[in-house]
Design a protein around this motif. Sequence first.
Motif, PDB file in Angstrom:
ATOM      1  N   ARG A  62       0.794  -1.457  -0.127  1.00 42.85           N
ATOM      2  CA  ARG A  62       0.048  -0.039   0.052  1.00 42.85           C
ATOM      3  C   ARG A  62       0.730   1.172   0.022  1.00 42.85           C
ATOM      4  NH1 ARG A  62      -2.393  -1.301   5.999  1.00 42.85           N
ATOM      5  NH2 ARG A  62      -0.378  -1.817   7.080  1.00 42.85           N
ATOM      6  N   LEU A  63       0.562   2.125  -0.530  1.00 39.68           N
ATOM      7  CA  LEU A  63       1.190   3.628  -0.731  1.00 39.68           C
ATOM      8  C   LEU A  63       2.474   3.246  -1.327  1.00 39.68           C
ATOM      9  CD1 LEU A  63       0.157   5.185   2.577  1.00 39.68           C
ATOM     10  CD2 LEU A  63      -0.644   5.680   0.560  1.00 39.68           C
ATOM     11  N   THR A  64       2.820   2.250  -2.133  1.00 41.34           N
ATOM     12  CA  THR A  64       3.913   1.766  -2.638  1.00 41.34           C
ATOM     13  C   THR A  64       4.919   2.722  -3.310  1.00 41.34           C
ATOM     14  OG1 THR A  64       2.780   1.136  -4.911  1.00 41.34           O
ATOM     15  CG2 THR A  64       3.032  -0.534  -3.151  1.00 41.34           C
ATOM     16  N   PHE A  65       4.284   3.995  -3.637  1.00 41.24           N
ATOM     17  CA  PHE A  65       5.146   5.028  -4.343  1.00 41.24           C
ATOM     18  C   PHE A  65       6.185   5.384  -3.261  1.00 41.24           C
ATOM     19  CE2 PHE A  65       1.757   7.185  -2.103  1.00 41.24           C
ATOM     20  CZ  PHE A  65       2.377   8.199  -1.697  1.00 41.24           C
ATOM     21  N   LEU A  66       5.625   5.395  -1.787  1.00 40.99           N
ATOM     22  CA  LEU A  66       6.619   5.681  -1.065  1.00 40.99           C
ATOM     23  C   LEU A  66       8.108   4.790  -1.055  1.00 40.99           C
ATOM     24  CD1 LEU A  66       4.269   6.366   1.968  1.00 40.99           C
ATOM     25  CD2 LEU A  66       5.709   8.315   0.452  1.00 40.99           C
ATOM     26  N   CYS A  67       7.953   3.553  -1.772  1.00 42.62           N
ATOM     27  CA  CYS A  67       8.992   2.702  -1.750  1.00 42.62           C
ATOM     28  C   CYS A  67       9.724   2.709  -2.934  1.00 42.62           C
ATOM     29  CB  CYS A  67       8.530   1.128  -1.505  1.00 42.62           C
ATOM     30  SG  CYS A  67       7.671   0.966  -0.019  1.00 42.62           S
ATOM     31  N   ARG A  68       9.453   3.857  -3.776  1.00 39.22           N
ATOM     32  CA  ARG A  68      10.216   3.862  -5.017  1.00 39.22           C
ATOM     33  C   ARG A  68      10.857   5.236  -4.851  1.00 39.22           C
ATOM     34  NH1 ARG A  68       5.095   2.044  -7.138  1.00 39.22           N
ATOM     35  NH2 ARG A  68       4.418   4.401  -7.753  1.00 39.22           N
ATOM     36  N   ARG A  69      11.704   5.756  -5.840  1.00 37.80           N
ATOM     37  CA  ARG A  69      12.516   6.916  -6.071  1.00 37.80           C
ATOM     38  C   ARG A  69      11.414   8.108  -6.692  1.00 37.80           C
ATOM     39  NH1 ARG A  69      17.839   5.348  -6.570  1.00 37.80           N
ATOM     40  NH2 ARG A  69      18.578   7.028  -7.968  1.00 37.80           N
ATOM     41  N   PRO A  70      11.480   8.963  -6.081  1.00 37.39           N
ATOM     42  CA  PRO A  70      12.516   9.803  -5.451  1.00 37.39           C
ATOM     43  C   PRO A  70      12.143   9.475  -3.782  1.00 37.39           C
ATOM     44  CG  PRO A  70      11.343  11.412  -5.976  1.00 37.39           C
ATOM     45  CD  PRO A  70      10.788  10.285  -6.743  1.00 37.39           C
ATOM     46  N   TRP A  71      11.032   9.254  -3.505  1.00 34.51           N
ATOM     47  CA  TRP A  71      10.282   9.223  -2.062  1.00 34.51           C
ATOM     48  C   TRP A  71      11.134   8.145  -1.046  1.00 34.51           C
ATOM     49  CZ3 TRP A  71       7.030  12.735  -1.231  1.00 34.51           C
ATOM     50  CH2 TRP A  71       6.292  13.314  -2.298  1.00 34.51           C
ATOM     51  N   ILE A  72      11.817   7.157  -1.737  1.00 36.96           N
ATOM     52  CA  ILE A  72      12.526   6.268  -0.792  1.00 36.96           C
ATOM     53  C   ILE A  72      13.623   6.887  -0.349  1.00 36.96           C
ATOM     54  CG2 ILE A  72      13.928   5.430  -2.597  1.00 36.96           C
ATOM     55  CD1 ILE A  72      13.463   2.342  -1.486  1.00 36.96           C
ATOM     56  N   TRP A  73      14.161   7.995  -0.897  1.00 34.98           N
ATOM     57  CA  TRP A  73      15.212   8.564  -0.390  1.00 34.98           C
ATOM     58  C   TRP A  73      15.093   9.181   0.864  1.00 34.98           C
ATOM     59  CZ3 TRP A  73      16.455  11.665  -5.374  1.00 34.98           C
ATOM     60  CH2 TRP A  73      16.932  10.806  -6.173  1.00 34.98           C
ATOM     61  N   LEU A  74      13.803   9.513   1.546  1.00 41.58           N
ATOM     62  CA  LEU A  74      13.739  10.048   2.588  1.00 41.58           C
ATOM     63  C   LEU A  74      13.918   8.845   3.837  1.00 41.58           C
ATOM     64  CD1 LEU A  74      12.990  12.241   5.023  1.00 41.58           C
ATOM     65  CD2 LEU A  74      10.534  11.642   4.412  1.00 41.58           C
ATOM     66  N   PRO A  75      13.476   7.758   3.866  1.00 41.67           N
ATOM     67  CA  PRO A  75      13.477   6.606   4.973  1.00 41.67           C
ATOM     68  C   PRO A  75      15.001   6.294   4.906  1.00 41.67           C
ATOM     69  CG  PRO A  75      12.083   5.948   3.337  1.00 41.67           C
ATOM     70  CD  PRO A  75      12.260   7.588   3.072  1.00 41.67           C
ATOM     71  N   LEU A  76      15.599   6.307   3.698  1.00 42.45           N
ATOM     72  CA  LEU A  76      17.234   5.704   3.487  1.00 42.45           C
ATOM     73  C   LEU A  76      17.941   6.700   4.249  1.00 42.45           C
ATOM     74  CD1 LEU A  76      16.938   3.951   0.064  1.00 42.45           C
ATOM     75  CD2 LEU A  76      17.035   2.866   2.240  1.00 42.45           C
ATOM     76  N   SER A  77      17.651   8.027   4.024  1.00 44.19           N
ATOM     77  CA  SER A  77      18.492   9.176   4.391  1.00 44.19           C
ATOM     78  C   SER A  77      18.454   8.952   6.002  1.00 44.19           C
ATOM     79  CB  SER A  77      18.226  10.590   4.036  1.00 44.19           C
ATOM     80  OG  SER A  77      18.311  10.634   2.544  1.00 44.19           O
ATOM     81  N   LEU A  78      17.149   8.939   6.592  1.00 45.67           N
ATOM     82  CA  LEU A  78      17.078   8.785   7.889  1.00 45.67           C
ATOM     83  C   LEU A  78      17.822   7.593   8.593  1.00 45.67           C
ATOM     84  CD1 LEU A  78      13.204   9.741   8.083  1.00 45.67           C
ATOM     85  CD2 LEU A  78      15.295  11.147   9.014  1.00 45.67           C
ATOM     86  N   ILE A  79      17.836   6.470   7.841  1.00 49.13           N
ATOM     87  CA  ILE A  79      18.739   5.337   8.222  1.00 49.13           C
ATOM     88  C   ILE A  79      20.020   5.591   8.407  1.00 49.13           C
ATOM     89  CG2 ILE A  79      19.076   2.892   7.483  1.00 49.13           C
ATOM     90  CD1 ILE A  79      16.303   2.293   6.634  1.00 49.13           C
TER      91      ILE A  79
END
Length: 195
Positions: free
Chosen positions: A119-136
């Motif tokens: 669900r909300l799978t766009f958050l698991c794709r670029r560029p959105w995925i950069w936010l959680p990965l940056s926080l990690i």
Amino acid sequence: MTRQADQRLSEVLETLETSLDGDRVSVEHIVETLGAKSFPALILIFSLIAVSPASAIPGVTTLVAVTVFLLAVQMMAHRDRVWLPQIITRQEISRAMLSKGLRAVRRPTAKVEGLLKARLTFLCRRPWIWLPLSLIAVLTLFMPFMELVPASGSIAAAAIALCAAGLLTRDGLLVILSALLLAVVPVAVYLGFSG
């Protein structure tokens, strides 16, 4: 993201657990077992190591932090395959400790994964995925210092594991919730450390 992101959490744990052999397990073995393209699965497993009893061994949290940092940065850079320096891939941890940790998280994982869905799978794709990965990536920079504060490294690793689980199952809602945790943990640990 590759279609490997559709893996179930229990499958990842079982794959690694059934592959264990000998008294020691190397980082290289974990990467080879889960696949050099399975970035979310690798981030999940290494963060769970820092949550497991193995985190009591001095240096394990730091090793996990460096490894997860490299994985997150390479995932942001859209690398096809994992690269880790030999100084990391040659590191080993106790098989008994790792097995104990995997067994400890399997039951809660089985309960949690029933709630996860794409669900909300766009958050698991670029560029959105950069936010959680940056926080990690940012959180891993704090983790070596967290070894000085009991359990704080494990709390940070648990937040990373939740985010990795969201990416692995393409559950954008879990990614959002874990991103909030990723942002809050360093502040909470700092306040606890300074207080």
